[in-house]
Design a protein around this motif. Sequence first.
Motif, short mmCIF file in Angstrom:
data_model
loop_
_atom_site.label_atom_id
_atom_site.label_comp_id
_atom_site.label_asym_id
_atom_site.label_seq_id
_atom_site.Cartn_x
_atom_site.Cartn_y
_atom_site.Cartn_z
N ILE A 36 0.66 -1.33 -0.12
CA ILE A 36 -0.10 0.10 0.17
C ILE A 36 0.72 1.33 0.07
CG2 ILE A 36 -1.98 -1.29 1.16
CD1 ILE A 36 -1.08 0.48 3.91
N GLU A 37 0.35 2.34 -0.55
CA GLU A 37 0.82 3.55 -0.42
C GLU A 37 -0.08 4.66 0.48
OE1 GLU A 37 4.02 3.97 -1.60
OE2 GLU A 37 3.72 1.88 -2.48
N MET A 38 0.49 5.35 1.53
CA MET A 38 -0.37 6.00 2.39
C MET A 38 0.18 7.35 2.51
SD MET A 38 -1.36 5.25 6.41
CE MET A 38 -2.55 4.07 6.05
N THR A 39 -0.79 8.57 2.56
CA THR A 39 -0.66 9.86 2.89
C THR A 39 -1.33 10.19 3.99
OG1 THR A 39 -0.26 10.35 0.56
CG2 THR A 39 -0.74 12.27 1.99
N ILE A 40 -0.67 10.84 5.21
CA ILE A 40 -1.36 11.55 6.35
C ILE A 40 -1.03 12.76 6.55
CG2 ILE A 40 -1.49 11.07 8.59
CD1 ILE A 40 -0.64 8.22 8.71
N GLU A 41 -2.14 13.60 6.52
CA GLU A 41 -1.95 15.01 6.72
C GLU A 41 -2.06 15.38 8.22
OE1 GLU A 41 -3.62 18.35 4.35
OE2 GLU A 41 -5.14 18.12 5.80
N PHE A 42 -1.10 16.03 8.79
CA PHE A 42 -0.95 16.53 10.19
C PHE A 42 -1.18 17.83 10.30
CE2 PHE A 42 1.77 12.75 9.67
CZ PHE A 42 1.51 11.85 10.82
N ILE A 43 -1.79 18.68 11.10
CA ILE A 43 -2.04 19.95 11.23
C ILE A 43 -1.59 20.54 12.53
CG2 ILE A 43 -3.55 21.81 11.74
CD1 ILE A 43 -5.71 19.96 10.19
N GLN A 44 -0.52 21.39 12.51
CA GLN A 44 0.24 21.59 13.50
C GLN A 44 -0.64 22.27 14.70
OE1 GLN A 44 3.27 25.17 13.34
NE2 GLN A 44 4.59 23.46 13.16
N GLY A 45 -0.42 21.95 16.00
CA GLY A 45 -1.41 22.11 16.92
C GLY A 45 -2.51 21.45 17.33
N ASP A 47 -4.67 17.62 17.25
CA ASP A 47 -4.57 16.23 17.14
C ASP A 47 -5.17 15.51 16.06
OD1 ASP A 47 -3.49 16.50 19.75
OD2 ASP A 47 -5.17 15.81 20.94
N SER A 48 -6.10 16.02 15.22
CA SER A 48 -6.71 15.55 14.20
C SER A 48 -5.83 15.29 13.20
CB SER A 48 -7.99 16.26 13.74
OG SER A 48 -7.59 17.58 13.31
N VAL A 49 -5.91 14.08 12.33
CA VAL A 49 -5.15 13.77 11.03
C VAL A 49 -6.38 13.11 9.84
CG1 VAL A 49 -2.96 13.19 12.20
CG2 VAL A 49 -4.70 11.61 11.91
N SER A 50 -5.73 13.41 8.85
CA SER A 50 -6.74 12.65 7.96
C SER A 50 -5.80 12.46 6.52
CB SER A 50 -7.51 13.70 7.16
OG SER A 50 -6.76 14.88 6.66
N GLY A 51 -6.09 11.61 5.46
CA GLY A 51 -5.58 11.19 4.43
C GLY A 51 -6.05 10.31 3.55
N SER A 52 -5.20 9.44 2.95
CA SER A 52 -6.04 8.22 2.22
C SER A 52 -4.77 7.39 1.94
CB SER A 52 -6.39 8.96 0.92
OG SER A 52 -5.39 9.47 -0.10
N TYR A 53 -5.26 6.23 1.36
CA TYR A 53 -4.06 5.09 0.93
C TYR A 53 -4.88 4.41 -0.22
CZ TYR A 53 -6.33 1.27 3.35
OH TYR A 53 -7.28 0.07 3.70
N TYR A 54 -3.81 3.68 -0.79
CA TYR A 54 -4.29 2.68 -1.94
C TYR A 54 -3.61 1.64 -2.29
CZ TYR A 54 -0.62 5.23 -4.77
OH TYR A 54 0.79 5.71 -4.97
N LYS A 59 -0.81 5.12 -8.49
CA LYS A 59 -1.85 6.08 -7.67
C LYS A 59 -3.01 6.24 -8.50
CE LYS A 59 -1.17 10.45 -5.61
NZ LYS A 59 -0.19 11.68 -5.37
N GLN A 60 -3.23 5.78 -9.48
CA GLN A 60 -4.46 5.75 -10.10
C GLN A 60 -5.65 4.70 -9.66
OE1 GLN A 60 -5.26 8.53 -12.11
NE2 GLN A 60 -2.88 8.93 -11.88
N ASN A 61 -5.05 3.88 -8.83
CA ASN A 61 -5.94 2.87 -7.99
C ASN A 61 -7.00 3.55 -7.24
OD1 ASN A 61 -4.62 0.81 -9.35
ND2 ASN A 61 -3.38 0.24 -7.60
N MET A 62 -8.10 3.03 -6.98
CA MET A 62 -9.08 3.64 -6.21
C MET A 62 -8.62 4.03 -4.78
SD MET A 62 -12.20 4.67 -6.36
CE MET A 62 -12.97 3.93 -7.76
N PRO A 63 -8.55 5.33 -4.12
CA PRO A 63 -8.03 5.60 -2.92
C PRO A 63 -9.09 5.24 -1.87
CG PRO A 63 -8.87 7.65 -3.97
CD PRO A 63 -9.10 6.50 -5.10
N ILE A 64 -8.76 4.79 -0.71
CA ILE A 64 -9.40 4.85 0.35
C ILE A 64 -9.17 5.75 1.39
CG2 ILE A 64 -10.22 3.06 2.46
CD1 ILE A 64 -8.92 0.83 0.54
#
Length: 312
Positions: A36-45, A47-54, A59-64
Motif C-alpha cells: 500500500i501507499e499512504m498519505t497522512i496530513e498532520f495539522i500543527q497544534g 490532534d486530528s489527522v486525515s489522508g488516504s491510501y491505495y 496512484k490511479q488505483n481507487m483511494p480509501i
Amino acid sequence: MNKILILFAFSQIAFAQKTIVKTSLHFSGKIDKYPIEMTIEFIQGQDSVSGSYYYGKNKQNMPIFTKGIYKAGEIKLDETTYTATKKGNVPTKTGSFSLQLDSEYKLSGIWQNAKKDKKLNATLSCLEDLSSFNPKNYSYKLNQYKGKAENTNGELADNFLISKLDIYNAKKEKVQTISGFNKAIYEKDATVELEDLNFDGLLDIKIPIYFPDRIKFDSGYLYFVYDKTKKQFIRNTKLEALESLNFDQKNKEFVKFEADGSGNETDYYYKWSNNNFYLIKKVQSFEDNDKTTYTEYEIKNNKSVKVKEYQK
C-alpha cells in the motif's frame, strides 16, 4: 493576471490572523502481504489527522480515505470508501488502523475490518527524510491583511491578502523571511502546506492562493523549494505558472489536471532532472472520441522532446 492593490498607511487594515500549518507525509509499506501507499496530513497544534491510501503502486488505483487522531505517538485512523448511487456517493466505513509512529517515522500496528473480526499486521516507512528538516521544530507565520484585489468585473473589491512569510525555529528565533508577493487567499486564516515537491526527501512549502478575477480555475499555489545547502526555502515561479499540482512521491512525478467541463480533459506529467522539471507524458480524452490519446516525451538537452503518440 490577477491585479492586487497594495494598501499602505491609512488604507491597510490589520486583523487578528492565524496561520494554519499542514504537513503531508507519505508512507510505503504493507498490510499483511498487500503493498500500500499512504498519505497522512498532520495539522500543527491539533490532534486530528486525515489522508488516504491505495493498494499497489499505481496512484490511479481507487483511494480509501482515512480520518482520525494522532496522540502520544499513536495514530488511530478510520477508513471510508464511497459507492456511487443515484442519490450521490454513499460513504461506508470499511476498517480502521491502530499504528505507532516511532522516532524514525516508521509506522507499525494493525489494520482491522469494520466488523473487527479480522486483523492484519501493517508496517510502513516514511518516504521523507525528517532528519535533515523536521517541520515540528519550526513555526510559520504569514503576514495577512485586508486589502483590495480585482474581481471578475474588473473592479477592486475587498479581499484577504498575504504578503510575507516568517519562519521561526524551536527557540522562536526568526530563521527566514520570504517576501516579494502580494496574493489573495480564500479564507481569513491563511495556510502553509509542507510537502516534498521535488522528491529529494525534504519537505518544501506551498501556500494556497486565490485568483478573484477568474470565474474558472480560480485557485493556485505559491511554491518554495527547500535548499539543503543554504538551509533556506527558494521560490519557484515556474511551478507557480502551473498553478495547482498533484505530487506523487512514490513515482517521483507530479501532475497537472485540466478539464473544460465539457468532457475534454488533459493530464500533464512532469519529472525533475538537474533541479528543473520537464514534461514526460500527456494524456488527453475528448468528448467526441472514445479513445484516449497518449503523448510521451524524453528529456534531451534540457528539453522535453516528443518521441511517441498513440491512442487506446
